[in-house]
Design an enzyme around this catalytic site. Structure first.
Site: not given
Length: 772
Positions: A673, A716
């Site tokens: 990611s 996140k």
């Protein structure tokens, strides 16, 4: 005078257990049923303090006025098993003789002041020990008592004191006689009386009509007959066990098996080691709740109230649990399930408390089975009885603790199971969690089928990744994600702070934190997805406040409300240990802010890129995993392929080395990611264009320039909020998850959904500094 000083030297206070019909000799173990509140408090005190316990016998179970000191035994608690009838089954192991000098039965746990006794070993004792060994061998050949195993131990025992106690425990069952042997401190005297007892028995066996052999001393009289006493006790014990078997409600196959074991036990010497093993097995089987069942009640309104009372937020999770309870209500709790609910999430988000709330809503008993660090299959299935020290597995033990056949059993920390040469405990759980198999679950120790179909199993884990695929297929994951700052503040105000104030003796109105203090406490003193560390910091704050009250001589009546500000926090708790890595004061070249997910929540992952003269070497540092390094190589390949369009010299690889660094190198970093942040940092370093400092990026990249979706977007996004950033670049494929973001976060955070790397570059890169 000397005796008094010696007593004072070895006198100590210990919790005391007063018994009526069990005399514990040093070196022996005994299983005692403790029913009195005083006895249970003494046992509980000894367990909590990890202390020994003084065991003393009185004829009526109550201590007299202590006009004369009483001799007892200092013991170690080996096991405590609560029974359904409120009794405790306590196994104790005798350590040494003690003399009880005084008793205090007024304290919460009865205590005694005792003197340790040290038996003197003389040459006469060694001589008598040899004679007793010879007589014990003759008695064994005549009537089989003591058993062969004990006889081998006697032959190998050199200590006369140990030998006398070992043989006394085998031969003497009469309570008063054992107590009188216990009171004889000198081994020589005990051995003399044991020799006389054996000689009497040998004479009785050789000529039943012959007169009894007189005792060697008049201090001990009316010695019992060994064989007759043991036979009578064995018959009585067998009858008691048969009565319990008749009322335990076990299936016919189990009743038949236990009846065979009781018959074997009735033919054994009660003091033999084999009898102890058989007795323990029978009592274990009888303690399983074969028939006892707790009625299940499902009231959705009550269940919702319980969930709202115990947990703030988690709306999706609560709705899923209410759906599960509704199905159970329609099927009367007999809904057939092929999966087990598994709460998955970071530590401290409420997984265990949710399981406890479900048990309360159903009216069932709740038991926890901790699986962290379990690496032996026998911990689940139990040990076979052929092994020394065998015991049932944790599932059967959980049923015994619950006292009902249909409790809620929480399998805690399922992902912390381990595997080694002793087997795979995760594989053993397959049968436990499969409704088609657990109706006939066989524990290796019990060796009889146990019906687990009535048990409601719930599991918890931080991640399902470590679990084998067959076990994951039996679980339905219910994800509990981290809390936002607003949710943590509400949880702290409603639950954590009042609980800690009560625990520290402070009134509920003693402390008031300002909004800025809550913000400082959450962001500066904790770094977690849950609220466990937040509660610890609140506990520390309450301790500081309590100390100030006491040092100033105040009382709860005079205590006024204390307003806590960020300055107060820094004074009481010290400087904040955590400062989230945020953007610098101005945009920088070669620095992009990526995002990662950890077991404790999301975190900011800065990506630094430095170019220098060289020959095209790519160096990645900062505990980067293999997948992350592959993302760096993919990012470099994409930049090389599009160098001309990006305004970068096409031959930069031939002239430059590239160093990619991920700060906080002590923390391992892995996953794809960070690919988007890697591309942005590379382009910035090679084109000298600064990267915006108020923006974070997440997304996996392909060589074709596409941005692929990532996991844990909520975690996140919360990390972006903690860092004080205002914008987030994320894959367009993750846009369906936008509804899962907290409303307060969605209002403050601008999310840019991108499909290609070019779109992310346009958002993240600023013009050249000399063009600005």
């Amino acid at each position: 005078m000397a005796a008094s000083s010696r007593a004072d030297l070895y006198a100590s206070r210990y919790p005391v257990l007063v018994l009526r019909n069990v005399v514990l000799l040093p070196g022996h173990a005994a299983t005692i049923a403790v029913a009195s509140p005083e006895g249970q408090r003494a046992v509980d005190f000894a367990r909590r303090q990890e202390a020994a316990l003084a065991v003393v016998v009185y004829a009526d179970g109550r201590p007299p006025n202590m006009l004369t000191p009483q001799v007892g035994t200092l013991a170690r608690i080996a096991e405590v098993v609560p029974q359904p009838d409120q009794r405790w089954q306590v196994r104790v192991e005798g350590l040494r003789r003690v003399r009880v000098l005084s008793l205090d039965v007024t304290s919460p746990a009865p205590q005694a002041r005792i003197e340790l006794l040290f038996p003197p070993v003389t040459p006469q004792a060694h001589t008598m020990a040899q004679r007793v060994r010879t007589l014990a061998g003759e008695l064994h050949r005549a009537v089989g008592i003591p058993d062969a195993e004990t006889l081998r131990v006697l032959d190998a025992t050199e200590d006369p004191d140990r030998l006398a106690d070992l043989l006394a425990g085998q031969l003497v069952r009469d309570v008063s006689y054992r107590q009188r042997l216990l009171e004889l401190v000198e081994p020589h005297e005990r051995l003399e009386h044991l020799a006389a007892l054996i000689e009497r028995e040998l004479a009785r066996v050789a000529a039943p009509s012959a007169p009894a052999v007189p005792a060697a001393s008049t201090r001990l009289s009316a010695e019992p007959v060994i064989v007759a006493d043991e036979t009578s006790e064995a018959r009585e014990e067998a009858e008691r066990l048969r009565q319990r078997l008749a009322t335990c409600g076990a299936p016919p196959a189990v009743v038949e098996r236990v009846e065979q074991e009781i018959e074997r036990l009735s033919r054994m010497s009660p003091a033999s080691a084999e009898a102890t093993v058989t007795r323990t097995y029978i009592e274990t089987v009888l303690s399983v709740p074969w028939l006892t069942e707790t009625p299940e009640t499902v009231d959705l309104a009550r269940a919702r109230a319980i969930l709202e009372r115990d947990h703030y937020g988690l709306e999706r999770v609560k709705e899923r649990l209410l759906e599960e309870l509704a199905v159970r209500a329609l099927t009367n709790g007999r809904a057939s399930r092929s999966t087990v609910l598994c709460f998955v999430g970071p530590p401290g988000v409420g997984k265990t408390s949710l399981a406890r709330s479900i048990a309360e809503a159903l009216g069932r008993r709740f038991v926890t089975v901790s699986l962290g660090g379990v690496r032996d299959e026998a911990e689940i299935r139990g040990h076979r009885r052929t092994y020394l020290g065998a015991y049932p597995g944790r599932i059967v033990e959980a049923l015994r603790r619950a006292g009902t056949r249909n409790p809620v059993i929480l399998l805690d920390e399922l992902d912390k199971l381990a595997t080694d040469y002793r087997g795979d405990p995760a594989a053993a759980l397959l049968e436990v969690l499969d409704p088609e198999q657990n109706k006939q679950f066989v524990d290796h120790y019990l060796d009889v089928p146990v019906d687990l179909s009535g048990v409601l199993f719930i599991a918890t884990a931080n991640s399902l990744a470590p679990l084998p695929r067959p076990l994951r297929d039996r679980l339905e994951a219910i994800v509990l994600e981290g809390y936002s700052e607003e949710e943590k503040r509400e949880i702290g105000k409603r639950y954590l702070l009042p609980r800690q104030l009560a625990a520290h003796g402070l009134p509920e109105t003693a402390v008031e934190l300002t909004d800025s203090a809550w913000q400082e406490l959450i962001t500066g003193y904790t770094r977690e997805a849950g609220v466990r560390e937040l509660e610890r910091q609140l506990a520390a704050l309450c301790r500081k406040m309590a100390r100030e009250v006491v040092e100033r001589g105040g009382t709860l009546r005079t205590l006024s409300r204390r307003r806590v500000t960020p300055a107060t926090l820094r004074r009481l708790l010290g400087p904040p240990p955590y400062r989230e890595m945020t953007a610098t004061s101005e945009p920088q070249v070669g620095l992009a802010l990526g995002l990662g997910a950890t077991p404790v929540g999301g975190m900011l992952v800065p990506v630094e890129v430095l170019v220098m003269p060289g020959r095209g070497e790519l160096l990645v540092t900062g505990q980067a995993g293999e997948v992350l390094q592959e993302s760096a190589r993919a990012a470099l390949s994409w930049v090389r392929a599009h160098a001309a369009r990006l305004g970068i010299s096409a031959d930069f690889v031939e002239r430059m080395d590239i160093h990619v660094h991920l700060p906080e190198g002590a923390l391992p970093k892995e996953g794809p990611s960070a690919g988007l942040a890697l591309v942005v940092a590379l382009v910035s370093a090679l084109s000298a264009r600064p990267v915006r400092s108020d923006l974070a990026l997440t997304g996996e990249i392909t060589l074709r320039g596409r941005v692929l979706p990532v996991g844990d977007l909520r975690q996140k996004a919360l990390a972006v909020q903690r860092a004080g950033l205002r914008e987030l670049v994320a894959p367009a494929a993750n846009q369906v998850e936008a509804s899962r973001l907290p409303a307060s976060l969605a209002r403050r955070l601008t999310v840019h959904w991108v499909e290609t790397i070019e779109q992310a570059l346009e958002l993240a890169l600023l013009p050249h500094r000399n063009d600005a």
